[in-house]
Write an enzyme that holds these catalytic residues in place. Structure first.
Site, PDB file in Angstrom:
ATOM      1  N   GLY A  50      23.765   7.707 -21.247  1.00  0.00           N
ATOM      2  CA  GLY A  50      22.858   6.575 -21.372  1.00  0.00           C
ATOM      3  C   GLY A  50      21.453   6.955 -20.971  1.00  0.00           C
ATOM      4  N   CYS A  51      20.676   5.971 -20.538  1.00  0.00           N
ATOM      5  CA  CYS A  51      19.298   6.221 -20.114  1.00  0.00           C
ATOM      6  C   CYS A  51      19.257   7.315 -19.054  1.00  0.00           C
ATOM      7  CB  CYS A  51      18.683   4.939 -19.564  1.00  0.00           C
ATOM      8  SG  CYS A  51      17.015   5.155 -18.916  1.00  0.00           S
ATOM      9  N   PHE A  52      18.433   8.337 -19.284  1.00  0.00           N
ATOM     10  CA  PHE A  52      18.475   9.501 -18.392  1.00  0.00           C
ATOM     11  C   PHE A  52      17.818   9.278 -17.040  1.00  0.00           C
ATOM     12  CE2 PHE A  52      15.117  11.593 -21.468  1.00  0.00           C
ATOM     13  CZ  PHE A  52      14.162  10.648 -21.126  1.00  0.00           C
ATOM     14  N   TRP A  53      17.082   8.194 -16.859  1.00  0.00           N
ATOM     15  CA  TRP A  53      16.438   7.951 -15.567  1.00  0.00           C
ATOM     16  C   TRP A  53      17.467   7.817 -14.445  1.00  0.00           C
ATOM     17  CZ3 TRP A  53      12.782   3.450 -17.426  1.00  0.00           C
ATOM     18  CH2 TRP A  53      11.769   3.982 -18.226  1.00  0.00           C
ATOM     19  N   GLU A  94      19.706  11.351 -24.995  1.00  0.00           N
ATOM     20  CA  GLU A  94      19.046  11.596 -23.713  1.00  0.00           C
ATOM     21  C   GLU A  94      20.040  12.292 -22.784  1.00  0.00           C
ATOM     22  OE1 GLU A  94      17.155   8.218 -21.958  1.00  0.00           O
ATOM     23  OE2 GLU A  94      16.323   7.507 -23.858  1.00  0.00           O
TER      24      GLU A  94
END
Length: 212
Positions: A50-53, A94
């Site tokens: 998912g979102c890499f943050w 990502e």
């Protein structure tokens, strides 16, 4: 019209560019180098969840992880920008690049975190984040890594089935090129502690006896 939940073909992917992304080399949290060659006792793995943050923050906190960075992999467009990846026209997902000291933490232990901390059954999305760039993926750098990843997938699938959960959709293949994301994405949640974190697991634990 592009369906962002369908992987684009190489023929239709954006052309990209020859010039690599220019990034700051120093890790914002632990001051390690993002681009240094691997030492003989180190390995690397690319993980898409998912979102890499939020995904990156999970791993830089682990003992034995030497360095982390975020970027794009698994697609066709060379040296893409974040805006291009968000169109769904690069084929990339990502990912977090995790460099780890195999004397301190094993790949099996890293993958236990990977499986538990996102939902690997959602196909081309992760929670509210929709699109091929958010697909679950493990990109390996050796046959040993491939075998460990495949085995861990089977083990976690069994754990999911015991809880009547869905089938894992995670892509597990040898790594192709890894393209660094822009500097502002690197260690994003250390720079922006109140920033968005889309990480959320299934609630099903990876069997502790199998973590290696």
């Amino acid at each position: 019209m592009l369906n962002k939940q369908t992987l684009i073909s190489i023929e239709d992917a954006l052309p990209g560019r020859e010039q690599p992304m220019q990034i700051e080399d120093c890790h914002f949290v632990n001051q390690s180098s993002l681009t240094a060659p691997l030492a003989h006792h180190q390995q690397q793995i690319l993980l898409g969840m998912g979102c890499f943050w939020g995904a990156e923050r999970l791993f830089w906190q682990l003992d034995g992880v030497v360095s982390t960075s975020v970027g794009y992999a698994g697609g066709f467009t060379p040296n893409p920008t974040y805006e291009e990846v968000c169109t769904g026209k690069t084929g990339h997902t990502e990912v977090v690049r995790v460099v780890f000291d195999e004397r301190v933490i094993s790949l099996a232990q890293l993958l236990a975190v990977f499986w538990e901390k996102h939902d690997p059954t959602q196909g081309m999305r992760q929670g509210n984040d929709l699109g091929t760039q958010y697909r679950s993926a493990i990109y390996t750098y050796s046959q040993d890594q491939q075998e460990i990843a495949d085995k861990s997938k089977l083990q976690y699938q069994q754990a999911l089935e015991a809880e009547l959960r869905s089938t894992i959709t995670t892509e597990i293949v040898p790594a192709g090129p890894y393209y660094f994301a822009e500097t502002y994405h690197q260690q994003y949640l250390a720079k922006n502690p109140d920033g968005y974190c889309g990480i959320g697991g299934t609630g099903v634990c990876f069997p502790p006896s199998l973590q290696g």
